[in-house]
Design an enzyme around this catalytic site. Structure first.
Site, PDB file in Angstrom:
ATOM      1  N   SER A 127       0.930  -1.131   0.047  1.00 24.75           N
ATOM      2  CA  SER A 127       0.042  -0.046  -0.055  1.00 24.75           C
ATOM      3  C   SER A 127       0.746   1.356  -0.020  1.00 24.75           C
ATOM      4  O   SER A 127       1.822   1.296   0.590  1.00 24.75           O
ATOM      5  CB  SER A 127      -0.840  -0.133   1.093  1.00 24.75           C
ATOM      6  OG  SER A 127      -1.426   1.270   1.463  1.00 24.75           O
ATOM      7  N   TYR A 151      -1.974  -0.711  10.762  1.00 22.24           N
ATOM      8  CA  TYR A 151      -1.993  -1.219   9.444  1.00 22.24           C
ATOM      9  C   TYR A 151      -1.065  -0.914   8.468  1.00 22.24           C
ATOM     10  O   TYR A 151      -0.469  -1.804   7.832  1.00 22.24           O
ATOM     11  CB  TYR A 151      -3.542  -0.620   8.842  1.00 22.24           C
ATOM     12  CG  TYR A 151      -3.550  -1.014   7.321  1.00 22.24           C
ATOM     13  CD1 TYR A 151      -3.744  -2.321   6.884  1.00 22.24           C
ATOM     14  CD2 TYR A 151      -3.465   0.090   6.386  1.00 22.24           C
ATOM     15  CE1 TYR A 151      -3.864  -2.514   5.498  1.00 22.24           C
ATOM     16  CE2 TYR A 151      -3.406  -0.364   5.093  1.00 22.24           C
ATOM     17  CZ  TYR A 151      -3.695  -1.468   4.678  1.00 22.24           C
ATOM     18  OH  TYR A 151      -3.872  -1.731   3.310  1.00 22.24           O
ATOM     19  N   LYS A 155       1.887  -3.543   6.825  1.00 20.70           N
ATOM     20  CA  LYS A 155       2.488  -3.837   5.278  1.00 20.70           C
ATOM     21  C   LYS A 155       3.978  -3.571   5.195  1.00 20.70           C
ATOM     22  O   LYS A 155       4.748  -4.385   4.542  1.00 20.70           O
ATOM     23  CB  LYS A 155       1.551  -2.887   4.612  1.00 20.70           C
ATOM     24  CG  LYS A 155       0.220  -3.173   4.244  1.00 20.70           C
ATOM     25  CD  LYS A 155      -0.161  -4.433   3.427  1.00 20.70           C
ATOM     26  CE  LYS A 155      -1.634  -4.539   3.456  1.00 20.70           C
ATOM     27  NZ  LYS A 155      -1.775  -5.639   2.520  1.00 20.70           N
TER      28      LYS A 155
HETATM   29  P1  NAD Z   1     -10.865  -7.050   1.314  1.00 16.16           P
HETATM   30  O1  NAD Z   1     -11.131  -7.102   2.788  1.00 16.16           O
HETATM   31  O2  NAD Z   1     -12.210  -6.739   0.496  1.00 16.16           O
HETATM   32  O3  NAD Z   1     -10.316  -8.547   0.967  1.00 16.16           O
HETATM   33  C1  NAD Z   1      -9.456  -8.851   1.717  1.00 16.16           C
HETATM   34  C2  NAD Z   1      -9.722 -10.418   1.730  1.00 16.16           C
HETATM   35  O4  NAD Z   1      -8.984 -11.227   2.559  1.00 16.16           O
HETATM   36  C3  NAD Z   1     -11.295 -10.831   2.291  1.00 16.16           C
HETATM   37  O5  NAD Z   1     -12.037 -11.555   1.380  1.00 16.16           O
HETATM   38  C4  NAD Z   1     -11.047 -11.310   3.780  1.00 16.16           C
HETATM   39  O6  NAD Z   1     -12.033 -12.100   4.110  1.00 16.16           O
HETATM   40  C5  NAD Z   1      -9.743 -12.173   3.327  1.00 16.16           C
HETATM   41  N1  NAD Z   1      -9.059 -12.405   4.525  1.00 16.16           N
HETATM   42  C6  NAD Z   1      -8.422 -11.532   5.605  1.00 16.16           C
HETATM   43  N2  NAD Z   1      -7.777 -11.971   6.448  1.00 16.16           N
HETATM   44  C7  NAD Z   1      -7.456 -13.587   6.028  1.00 16.16           C
HETATM   45  C8  NAD Z   1      -7.073 -14.558   6.513  1.00 16.16           C
HETATM   46  N3  NAD Z   1      -6.225 -14.719   7.738  1.00 16.16           N
HETATM   47  N4  NAD Z   1      -7.002 -15.864   5.905  1.00 16.16           N
HETATM   48  C9  NAD Z   1      -7.872 -15.962   4.694  1.00 16.16           C
HETATM   49  N5  NAD Z   1      -8.457 -14.873   4.284  1.00 16.16           N
HETATM   50  C10 NAD Z   1      -8.542 -13.499   4.723  1.00 16.16           C
HETATM   51  O7  NAD Z   1      -9.970  -5.782   0.826  1.00 16.16           O
HETATM   52  P2  NAD Z   1      -9.531  -5.374  -0.408  1.00 16.16           P
HETATM   53  O8  NAD Z   1      -9.908  -3.923  -0.668  1.00 16.16           O
HETATM   54  O9  NAD Z   1      -9.607  -6.135  -1.603  1.00 16.16           O
HETATM   55  O10 NAD Z   1      -7.819  -5.479  -0.374  1.00 16.16           O
HETATM   56  C11 NAD Z   1      -7.044  -6.430  -0.686  1.00 16.16           C
HETATM   57  C12 NAD Z   1      -5.570  -6.300  -0.173  1.00 16.16           C
HETATM   58  O11 NAD Z   1      -5.101  -5.119  -0.597  1.00 16.16           O
HETATM   59  C13 NAD Z   1      -5.458  -6.203   1.171  1.00 16.16           C
HETATM   60  O12 NAD Z   1      -4.247  -6.883   1.662  1.00 16.16           O
HETATM   61  C14 NAD Z   1      -5.316  -4.636   1.529  1.00 16.16           C
HETATM   62  O13 NAD Z   1      -4.669  -4.270   2.557  1.00 16.16           O
HETATM   63  C15 NAD Z   1      -4.622  -4.275   0.351  1.00 16.16           C
HETATM   64  N6  NAD Z   1      -4.873  -2.749   0.007  1.00 16.16           N
HETATM   65  C16 NAD Z   1      -5.978  -2.329  -0.219  1.00 16.16           C
HETATM   66  C17 NAD Z   1      -6.407  -0.939  -0.396  1.00 16.16           C
HETATM   67  C18 NAD Z   1      -7.745  -0.722  -0.639  1.00 16.16           C
HETATM   68  O14 NAD Z   1      -8.079   0.659  -0.733  1.00 16.16           O
HETATM   69  N7  NAD Z   1      -8.707  -1.247  -0.995  1.00 16.16           N
HETATM   70  C19 NAD Z   1      -5.371   0.093  -0.442  1.00 16.16           C
HETATM   71  C20 NAD Z   1      -4.165  -0.613  -0.524  1.00 16.16           C
HETATM   72  C21 NAD Z   1      -3.914  -1.852  -0.123  1.00 16.16           C
HETATM   73  N1  UFG Z   2     -12.544  11.554   2.725  1.00 13.42           N
HETATM   74  C1  UFG Z   2     -13.495  12.371   3.171  1.00 13.42           C
HETATM   75  N2  UFG Z   2     -14.625  12.111   3.652  1.00 13.42           N
HETATM   76  C2  UFG Z   2     -14.952  10.591   3.815  1.00 13.42           C
HETATM   77  C3  UFG Z   2     -13.788   9.906   3.433  1.00 13.42           C
HETATM   78  C4  UFG Z   2     -12.630  10.457   3.149  1.00 13.42           C
HETATM   79  O1  UFG Z   2     -13.275  13.624   3.036  1.00 13.42           O
HETATM   80  O2  UFG Z   2     -16.101  10.370   4.244  1.00 13.42           O
HETATM   81  C5  UFG Z   2     -11.381  12.085   2.253  1.00 13.42           C
HETATM   82  C6  UFG Z   2     -10.179  11.894   2.960  1.00 13.42           C
HETATM   83  O3  UFG Z   2      -9.760  12.931   3.867  1.00 13.42           O
HETATM   84  C7  UFG Z   2      -9.024  11.868   1.700  1.00 13.42           C
HETATM   85  C8  UFG Z   2      -9.629  11.358   0.712  1.00 13.42           C
HETATM   86  O4  UFG Z   2     -11.121  11.707   1.032  1.00 13.42           O
HETATM   87  O5  UFG Z   2      -8.563  13.076   1.662  1.00 13.42           O
HETATM   88  C9  UFG Z   2      -9.629   9.855   0.482  1.00 13.42           C
HETATM   89  O6  UFG Z   2      -9.890   9.162   1.532  1.00 13.42           O
HETATM   90  P1  UFG Z   2      -9.973   7.599   1.722  1.00 13.42           P
HETATM   91  O7  UFG Z   2     -10.219   7.146   2.976  1.00 13.42           O
HETATM   92  O8  UFG Z   2     -10.740   6.897   0.370  1.00 13.42           O
HETATM   93  O9  UFG Z   2      -8.411   7.082   1.308  1.00 13.42           O
HETATM   94  P2  UFG Z   2      -7.142   7.173   1.968  1.00 13.42           P
HETATM   95  O10 UFG Z   2      -6.167   7.757   0.931  1.00 13.42           O
HETATM   96  O11 UFG Z   2      -7.182   7.777   3.277  1.00 13.42           O
HETATM   97  O12 UFG Z   2      -6.530   5.721   2.473  1.00 13.42           O
HETATM   98  C10 UFG Z   2      -6.782   4.729   1.300  1.00 13.42           C
HETATM   99  C11 UFG Z   2      -7.000   3.465   2.225  1.00 13.42           C
HETATM  100  C12 UFG Z   2      -5.706   2.867   2.737  1.00 13.42           C
HETATM  101  C13 UFG Z   2      -4.951   2.800   1.807  1.00 13.42           C
HETATM  102  C14 UFG Z   2      -4.288   3.994   1.192  1.00 13.42           C
HETATM  103  C15 UFG Z   2      -3.240   3.948   0.033  1.00 13.42           C
HETATM  104  O13 UFG Z   2      -8.205   3.346   2.951  1.00 13.42           O
HETATM  105  O14 UFG Z   2      -6.013   1.697   3.185  1.00 13.42           O
HETATM  106  O15 UFG Z   2      -5.747   4.594   0.559  1.00 13.42           O
HETATM  107  O16 UFG Z   2      -3.633   3.013  -0.504  1.00 13.42           O
HETATM  108  F1  UFG Z   2      -3.446   2.423   2.490  1.00 13.42           F
END
Ligand code: NAD
Ligand code: UFG
Length: 349
Positions: A127, A151, A155
């Site tokens: 991330s 979190y 990572k």
């Molecule tokens: P998500 O929660 O939709 O998917 C994660 C999946 O992993 C879920 O289906 C959950 O049930 C499964 N899981 C969690 N712990 C587990 C375990 N111990 N064993 C087996 N399964 C498990 O999240 P996502 O948005 O699809 O994210 C996928 C990956 O990408 C995550 O590692 C997350 O940290 C990373 N990531 C997501 C974002 C984002 O904004 N969505 C940004 C950066 C990184």
């Molecule tokens: N924001 C609002 N109102 C809301 C939610 C968000 O104004 O209700 C704003 C935040 O302040 C930020 C932008 O919208 O400026 C984006 O916020 P998000 O929560 O959608 O995303 P972040 O950039 O804070 O974080 C996301 C994921 C993290 C990940 C990161 C980088 O939540 O898990 O992107 O990948 F690590």
């Protein structure tokens, strides 16, 4: 050549389910391991509906070494894409042990099982939150790391572990060295064009895009814009939003790179997956109103703790070394989010 089989941890989740579609469509065999902690099996039924292909699914926790070992023995995958993890920043501050146990210990177990099975090709969901403070809002892979919440630190720790595994193989002149891509995602949004799969957050969403979508559909009354006094052109926070389908295509490109001469001697390398273009919160609201023709009710609220003013990717390394670039623009991201939201107002329920 035999079909390559990819084991996808967390494959039932938001990004994982989109990855399964792309993998199946690219001709890979797919095995999903997911404990369904934050997902529903319906997502995988829909993946199979979209592609007309089947995948194998095991409901198992990646921390369950015996279960994982049995799955690897039965399925003999060639590559792993590791999405499984918990991802809520606020929850990670309240329950750090849960996050370190699930994300870090889970990855340790996974890599032990992989090494035992001699499967040493891995694409990891990292991330942009691993980056620390920087002078430039456009982040390159060599920028200093410095996550500011459990979190993000989970990572960063996993990245360290994976780099150490790769370094050890070089030191030990391992015959089959680890080949690892650390993919640092910026802000994934959007949904598959079919509207059959998308993001289905539990409860009230933390992230901007699902929140806006639920305001637009009337499920939530009002969006709070967290701060309008940042040093950005309109005062609201700027992020690099990337279409989830573009994002998962980066994973297929990463597998190709790991299979190529570039990684012949093994290695562990980080790549940003972002568009390189930032949008402010107000620009997101305007795009949503333009595409959906629905007004978004919002108010300006105080800043959210821990938020940066501006953060977007330098995606050049992934472009050069993975031969990857995004194809979708902001309007595509909004339109696909809206298509998913309107077709599935209650998510997968
Ligand atoms: P998500 O929660 O939709 O998917 C994660 C999946 O992993 C879920 O289906 C959950 O049930 C499964 N899981 C969690 N712990 C587990 C375990 N111990 N064993 C087996 N399964 C498990 O999240 P996502 O948005 O699809 O994210 C996928 C990956 O990408 C995550 O590692 C997350 O940290 C990373 N990531 C997501 C974002 C984002 O904004 N969505 C940004 C950066 C990184
Ligand atoms: N924001 C609002 N109102 C809301 C939610 C968000 O104004 O209700 C704003 C935040 O302040 C930020 C932008 O919208 O400026 C984006 O916020 P998000 O929560 O959608 O995303 P972040 O950039 O804070 O974080 C996301 C994921 C993290 C990940 C990161 C980088 O939540 O898990 O992107 O990948 F690590």
């Amino acid at each position: 050549m035999n079909k390559q089989k990819v084991l996808v941890t967390g494959g039932a989740g938001y990004i994982g389910s989109h990855a399964c579609v792309e993998l199946l469509e690219a001709g890979f065999d797919v095995v999903v391991v997911d404990n369904l902690a934050n997902s529903k099996p319906e997502s995988l039924a829909r993946v199979q509906r979209i592609t007309g292909k089947t995948l194998a699914f095991y409901q198992a926790d990646i921390r369950d070494q015996a279960a994982l070992t049995a799955i690897f023995a039965k399925e003999t995958p060639t590559t792993v894409i590791h999405f499984a993890g918990l991802k809520a920043v606020g929850e990670s501050c309240q329950q750090p042990q849960l996050y370190y146990h699930n994300n870090v210990y889970g990855t340790l177990v996974l890599t032990e099982v992989m090494a035992e099975a001699n499967v040493k090709q891995l694409v990891f969901s990292s991330s942009a939150t691993v980056y620390g403070e920087s002078e430039s809002p456009q982040y390159s892979e060599h920028f200093p790391l410095g996550a500011i919440n459990p979190y993000g630190r989970s990572k960063a720790m996993i990245e360290d572990i994976l780099r150490d595994l790769s370094t050890a193989d070089t030191l030990n002149q391992a015959p089959n060295p680890w080949k690892i891509a650390l993919l640092r995602y910026f802000n994934p949004i959007g949904a598959h064009q079919s509207g059959l799969i998308g993001e289905d957050p539990n409860g009230i969403p933390n992230n901007l895009m699902p929140y806006v979508a639920q305001v637009a559909i009337g499920k939530l009354p009002q969006l709070s814009v967290f701060g309008d006094d940042y040093p950005t052109p309109d005062g609201t926070g700027i992020r690099d939003y990337i279409h989830v389908v573009d994002l998962v295509k980066g994973h297929i490109k990463a597998i190709a790179a790991l299979n190529s001469d570039k990684f012949l001697a093994g290695g562990c390398k980080a790549y940003n997956l972002g568009t390189g273009q930032g949008y402010s919160v107000l620009e997101i609201i305007q795009a949503f109103e333009r595409v959906t023709e629905k007004p978004i009710n919002y108010k300006i609220s105080p800043r959210r703790a821990g938020d940066l003013a501006e953060c977007f990717a330098n995606p050049n390394l992934a472009r050069q070394e993975l031969n990857w670039k995004v194809e979708k623009n902001l309007d595509d991201m909004v339109a696909d989010t809206w298509n998913w939201q309107t077709k599935n107002p209650r998510g997968y329920d």
